[in-house]
Design a protein around this motif. Structure first.
Motif, PDB file in Angstrom:
ATOM      1  N   CYS A  13       0.834  -1.213   0.000  1.00 29.39           N
ATOM      2  CA  CYS A  13       0.000   0.000   0.000  1.00 29.39           C
ATOM      3  C   CYS A  13       0.863   1.255   0.000  1.00 29.39           C
ATOM      4  O   CYS A  13       0.554   2.226  -0.700  1.00 29.39           O
ATOM      5  N   LEU A  46      -4.367   4.801  -0.038  1.00 35.52           N
ATOM      6  CA  LEU A  46      -3.459   3.670   0.173  1.00 35.52           C
ATOM      7  C   LEU A  46      -2.420   3.985   1.243  1.00 35.52           C
ATOM      8  O   LEU A  46      -2.068   3.115   2.056  1.00 35.52           O
ATOM      9  N   ASN A  49      -4.145   3.676   4.509  1.00 39.31           N
ATOM     10  CA  ASN A  49      -4.350   2.257   4.784  1.00 39.31           C
ATOM     11  C   ASN A  49      -3.039   1.602   5.252  1.00 39.31           C
ATOM     12  O   ASN A  49      -3.047   0.759   6.155  1.00 39.31           O
ATOM     13  N   LEU A  53      -2.553  -0.382   8.684  1.00 37.98           N
ATOM     14  CA  LEU A  53      -2.058  -1.762   8.699  1.00 37.98           C
ATOM     15  C   LEU A  53      -0.862  -1.901   9.639  1.00 37.98           C
ATOM     16  O   LEU A  53      -0.778  -2.864  10.413  1.00 37.98           O
ATOM     17  N   PHE A  70      -9.423  -5.250   6.743  1.00 42.24           N
ATOM     18  CA  PHE A  70      -8.362  -5.196   5.733  1.00 42.24           C
ATOM     19  C   PHE A  70      -8.564  -6.275   4.668  1.00 42.24           C
ATOM     20  O   PHE A  70      -8.335  -6.035   3.481  1.00 42.24           O
ATOM     21  N   GLY A  73     -11.170  -5.032   2.318  1.00 41.69           N
ATOM     22  CA  GLY A  73     -10.587  -4.026   1.435  1.00 41.69           C
ATOM     23  C   GLY A  73      -9.770  -4.655   0.321  1.00 41.69           C
ATOM     24  O   GLY A  73      -9.819  -4.223  -0.838  1.00 41.69           O
TER      25      GLY A  73
END
Length: 131
Positions: A13, A46, A49, A53, A70, A73
């Motif tokens: 990402c 991204l 994200n 994460l 996640f 997604g």
């Protein structure tokens, strides 16, 4: 193993988010013909994200609902990529198609692993999310 999958997903990402956000026009030309602004907004998403994460991977025990979020997604990414490829929309160069398929396979693999490795829901988790 779950934490490593979350971090690998975060790295992916972060790389693509930075590419899309910082070099949006060049990324768009490489892929085909996506709207540059859309690509840059996707890049920012991204990057966000990726941060989420990493934060989730740093927890002693990542919670089930975050991990499944996640994974969902990732599934959306794979489906959207497939739909764009099938429609011949935006991803139109040969290298764009090949890279998109490779990235979708990686992202899909991360999603499957996250789904399979997600911690089992505890009764406290279930009660918290019922309200």
């Amino acid at each position: 193993m779950l934490k490593q999958v979350l971090r690998a997903n975060a790295a992916s990402c972060a790389v693509f988010g930075a590419l899309f956000l910082v070099v949006g026009p060049a990324s768009a030309r490489f892929i085909g013909s996506p709207p540059i602004l859309l690509l840059q907004v996707l890049g920012a998403g991204l990057l966000l994200n990726a941060i989420l994460l990493v934060l989730t991977s740093l927890k002693t025990q990542p919670d089930r609902f975050s991990v499944l979020f996640f994974a969902l997604g990732d599934a959306i990414w794979v489906i959207a990529t497939g739909a764009l490829l099938l429609a011949g929309l935006w991803i139109t160069t040969l290298l764009g198609v090949l890279c998109s398929v490779a990235v979708a396979m990686f992202v899909g693999g991360c999603g499957v692993l996250q789904w399979r490795l997600a911690p089992k829901a505890s009764s406290a988790d279930l009660q918290m999310h019922e309200t």
